[in-house]
Design a protein around this motif. Structure first.
Motif, mmCIF file in Angstrom:
data_model
loop_
_atom_site.group_PDB
_atom_site.id
_atom_site.type_symbol
_atom_site.label_atom_id
_atom_site.label_comp_id
_atom_site.label_asym_id
_atom_site.label_seq_id
_atom_site.Cartn_x
_atom_site.Cartn_y
_atom_site.Cartn_z
ATOM 1 N N PRO A 83 44.923 -89.520 -56.622
ATOM 2 C CA PRO A 83 46.225 -89.213 -55.920
ATOM 3 C C PRO A 83 46.891 -88.443 -56.563
ATOM 4 C CG PRO A 83 46.265 -91.064 -57.381
ATOM 5 C CD PRO A 83 44.856 -90.751 -57.249
ATOM 6 N N ILE A 84 47.755 -87.571 -55.880
ATOM 7 C CA ILE A 84 48.839 -86.581 -56.591
ATOM 8 C C ILE A 84 50.034 -86.762 -56.007
ATOM 9 C CG2 ILE A 84 48.107 -84.515 -55.015
ATOM 10 C CD1 ILE A 84 48.240 -82.793 -57.162
ATOM 11 N N ALA A 85 51.136 -86.362 -56.689
ATOM 12 C CA ALA A 85 52.450 -86.360 -56.275
ATOM 13 C C ALA A 85 53.108 -85.315 -56.291
ATOM 14 C CB ALA A 85 53.247 -87.541 -56.990
ATOM 15 N N LEU A 86 53.280 -84.912 -55.033
ATOM 16 C CA LEU A 86 54.032 -83.373 -54.710
ATOM 17 C C LEU A 86 55.358 -83.712 -54.128
ATOM 18 C CD1 LEU A 86 50.792 -81.728 -53.425
ATOM 19 C CD2 LEU A 86 51.997 -81.416 -55.626
ATOM 20 N N THR A 87 56.339 -83.174 -54.900
ATOM 21 C CA THR A 87 57.822 -83.628 -54.450
ATOM 22 C C THR A 87 58.535 -81.969 -54.393
ATOM 23 O OG1 THR A 87 57.742 -85.529 -55.242
ATOM 24 C CG2 THR A 87 59.678 -84.810 -54.587
ATOM 25 N N GLU A 88 58.987 -81.573 -53.309
ATOM 26 C CA GLU A 88 59.964 -80.363 -53.356
ATOM 27 C C GLU A 88 58.995 -79.309 -53.873
ATOM 28 O OE1 GLU A 88 63.804 -80.991 -54.791
ATOM 29 O OE2 GLU A 88 64.077 -82.894 -53.549
ATOM 30 N N THR A 89 57.817 -79.148 -53.679
ATOM 31 C CA THR A 89 56.909 -78.092 -54.400
ATOM 32 C C THR A 89 56.444 -77.033 -53.199
ATOM 33 O OG1 THR A 89 55.888 -79.781 -55.813
ATOM 34 C CG2 THR A 89 54.643 -77.885 -55.271
ATOM 35 N N ASP A 90 56.549 -75.727 -53.703
ATOM 36 C CA ASP A 90 56.307 -74.627 -52.912
ATOM 37 C C ASP A 90 54.678 -74.356 -53.090
ATOM 38 O OD1 ASP A 90 56.262 -72.173 -51.534
ATOM 39 O OD2 ASP A 90 57.994 -71.408 -52.501
ATOM 40 N N LEU A 91 54.127 -74.505 -52.083
ATOM 41 C CA LEU A 91 52.677 -74.067 -52.004
ATOM 42 C C LEU A 91 52.461 -72.916 -51.197
ATOM 43 C CD1 LEU A 91 52.473 -77.631 -51.723
ATOM 44 C CD2 LEU A 91 50.650 -76.616 -52.847
ATOM 45 N N THR A 92 53.355 -71.782 -51.140
ATOM 46 C CA THR A 92 53.060 -70.555 -50.050
ATOM 47 C C THR A 92 52.137 -69.959 -50.720
ATOM 48 O OG1 THR A 92 55.664 -70.625 -49.914
ATOM 49 C CG2 THR A 92 54.340 -68.606 -49.624
ATOM 50 N N ALA A 104 47.599 -88.375 -48.050
ATOM 51 C CA ALA A 104 48.661 -87.740 -49.094
ATOM 52 C C ALA A 104 50.057 -87.708 -48.643
ATOM 53 C CB ALA A 104 48.199 -86.272 -49.630
ATOM 54 N N SER A 105 50.944 -87.718 -49.421
ATOM 55 C CA SER A 105 52.277 -87.347 -48.940
ATOM 56 C C SER A 105 52.641 -86.267 -49.405
ATOM 57 C CB SER A 105 53.319 -88.461 -49.959
ATOM 58 O OG SER A 105 54.599 -88.142 -49.337
ATOM 59 N N LEU A 106 52.895 -85.154 -48.169
ATOM 60 C CA LEU A 106 52.941 -83.946 -48.490
ATOM 61 C C LEU A 106 54.343 -83.669 -47.582
ATOM 62 C CD1 LEU A 106 49.279 -82.483 -47.886
ATOM 63 C CD2 LEU A 106 50.472 -83.115 -49.995
ATOM 64 N N ARG A 107 55.103 -84.476 -47.430
ATOM 65 C CA ARG A 107 56.361 -84.567 -46.718
ATOM 66 C C ARG A 107 57.258 -83.468 -47.226
ATOM 67 N NH1 ARG A 107 60.085 -89.369 -44.797
ATOM 68 N NH2 ARG A 107 61.296 -88.197 -43.282
ATOM 69 N N GLY A 108 57.864 -82.472 -46.434
ATOM 70 C CA GLY A 108 58.925 -81.556 -46.610
ATOM 71 C C GLY A 108 58.288 -80.274 -47.500
ATOM 72 N N LEU A 109 56.978 -80.308 -47.646
ATOM 73 C CA LEU A 109 56.453 -79.120 -48.579
ATOM 74 C C LEU A 109 56.501 -78.102 -47.859
ATOM 75 C CD1 LEU A 109 53.556 -80.880 -50.598
ATOM 76 C CD2 LEU A 109 55.704 -80.873 -51.379
ATOM 77 N N ARG A 110 56.589 -76.840 -48.711
ATOM 78 C CA ARG A 110 56.652 -75.456 -48.144
ATOM 79 C C ARG A 110 54.832 -75.267 -48.407
ATOM 80 N NH1 ARG A 110 60.691 -70.554 -48.773
ATOM 81 N NH2 ARG A 110 59.303 -68.964 -47.524
ATOM 82 N N LEU A 111 54.437 -75.094 -47.197
ATOM 83 C CA LEU A 111 52.854 -74.329 -47.173
ATOM 84 C C LEU A 111 52.702 -73.060 -46.319
ATOM 85 C CD1 LEU A 111 51.737 -78.065 -46.541
ATOM 86 C CD2 LEU A 111 50.878 -76.847 -48.451
ATOM 87 N N ALA A 129 57.109 -80.644 -43.019
ATOM 88 C CA ALA A 129 56.567 -79.524 -43.835
ATOM 89 C C ALA A 129 56.584 -78.280 -43.045
ATOM 90 C CB ALA A 129 54.990 -79.833 -44.315
ATOM 91 N N ASP A 130 56.513 -77.187 -43.980
ATOM 92 C CA ASP A 130 56.588 -75.695 -43.315
ATOM 93 C C ASP A 130 55.025 -75.208 -43.428
ATOM 94 O OD1 ASP A 130 56.847 -73.224 -42.453
ATOM 95 O OD2 ASP A 130 58.338 -72.865 -43.639
ATOM 96 N N LEU A 131 54.375 -75.247 -42.281
ATOM 97 C CA LEU A 131 52.966 -74.958 -42.003
ATOM 98 C C LEU A 131 52.880 -73.494 -41.488
ATOM 99 C CD1 LEU A 131 51.598 -78.347 -41.319
ATOM 100 C CD2 LEU A 131 50.852 -77.007 -43.308
ATOM 101 N N THR A 132 54.182 -72.709 -41.471
ATOM 102 C CA THR A 132 53.981 -71.568 -40.612
ATOM 103 C C THR A 132 53.203 -70.466 -41.369
ATOM 104 O OG1 THR A 132 56.325 -71.978 -40.292
ATOM 105 C CG2 THR A 132 55.499 -69.636 -39.885
ATOM 106 N N GLY A 133 52.357 -69.983 -40.440
ATOM 107 C CA GLY A 133 51.460 -68.990 -40.881
ATOM 108 C C GLY A 133 50.145 -69.650 -41.689
ATOM 109 N N ALA A 134 49.956 -70.822 -41.963
ATOM 110 C CA ALA A 134 48.926 -71.539 -42.643
ATOM 111 C C ALA A 134 47.552 -71.259 -41.800
ATOM 112 C CB ALA A 134 49.237 -72.803 -42.983
ATOM 113 N N ARG A 135 46.349 -70.930 -42.673
ATOM 114 C CA ARG A 135 45.453 -71.020 -41.921
ATOM 115 C C ARG A 135 44.771 -72.509 -41.903
ATOM 116 N NH1 ARG A 135 42.930 -66.564 -45.913
ATOM 117 N NH2 ARG A 135 40.738 -67.290 -45.094
ATOM 118 N N GLY A 148 58.520 -83.103 -37.149
ATOM 119 C CA GLY A 148 59.379 -82.160 -37.678
ATOM 120 C C GLY A 148 58.692 -80.987 -38.513
ATOM 121 N N ALA A 149 57.414 -81.037 -38.715
ATOM 122 C CA ALA A 149 56.651 -79.999 -39.226
ATOM 123 C C ALA A 149 56.690 -78.678 -38.301
ATOM 124 C CB ALA A 149 55.024 -80.244 -39.493
ATOM 125 N N ARG A 150 56.463 -77.407 -39.026
ATOM 126 C CA ARG A 150 56.770 -76.225 -38.438
ATOM 127 C C ARG A 150 55.317 -75.726 -38.570
ATOM 128 N NH1 ARG A 150 60.818 -76.920 -41.299
ATOM 129 N NH2 ARG A 150 60.290 -76.107 -42.966
#
Length: 183
Positions: A83-92, A104-111, A129-135, A148-150
């Protein structure tokens, strides 16, 4: 390194290959173009730390915590991440192709523009979560919570979304991405 605390340090083009960094704590550190191949970061904790264009190959990130961090342009290949904990993390622009993160809890992450091709995100919490432009080609999002995800049309058309939970806007965008005319 267990129990060590690094604060405000900067690392450029450093090689942490096969390093034992379990239990390491970082705060306000910057890693740029660093290699973490076969590095054990299990049980580590990172706050406001940036990993810019770093490479993680077969690294262990299990039970690690990342809070208010950035993984801008970093690449992860065959990493143990559960398990991994990602909070307010930017994965752009992060390369997470083939990542295995079911439930996994990826809530609100920037992807934004992240590579999630063939990733396993079944039953993951991706609310807001922001998945705009994600492949997302081949990305498994079955049973994921996407309220609420984009997501853009390409992502909606390429990912496997069977049983995913979405809001009305995403449902309409999904229908349009699959050639349906709504209204």
């Amino acid at each position: 390194m267990y129990g060590q605390k690094w604060e405000g340090r900067s690392f450029v083009r450093c090689d942490f290959t096969e390093a034992d960094l379990r239990g390491l704590e970082t705060a306000n550190c910057t890693f740029t173009d660093c290699r973490f191949d076969r590095t054990d970061l299990g049980e580590s904790a990172h706050r406001a730390t940036a990993f810019r264009s770093c490479r993680f190959e077969r690294a262990v990130l299990a039970s690690a915590e990342f809070t208010s961090c950035s993984w801008l342009g970093s690449v992860f290949a065959d990493c143990a991440m559960r398990p991994i904990a990602l909070t307010e993390t930017d994965l752009t622009l992060a390369g997470l192709s083939g990542a295995v993160l079911p439930k996994a809890s990826l809530r609100g992450l920037r992807l934004r523009e992240a590579n999630l091709e063939d990733a396993d995100l079944r039953a993951a919490d991706l609310r807001d979560a922001d998945l705009t432009g994600a492949r997302l080609r081949g990305c498994r999002l079955e049973g994921a919570d996407l309220r609420g995800a984009r997501l853009d049309a390409d992502g909606l058309a390429q990912a496997t979304l069977r049983g995913a939970r979405v809001d009305l806007d995403t449902a309409v965008a999904f229908a349009a991405a699959h050639g349906l005319r709504v209204g």
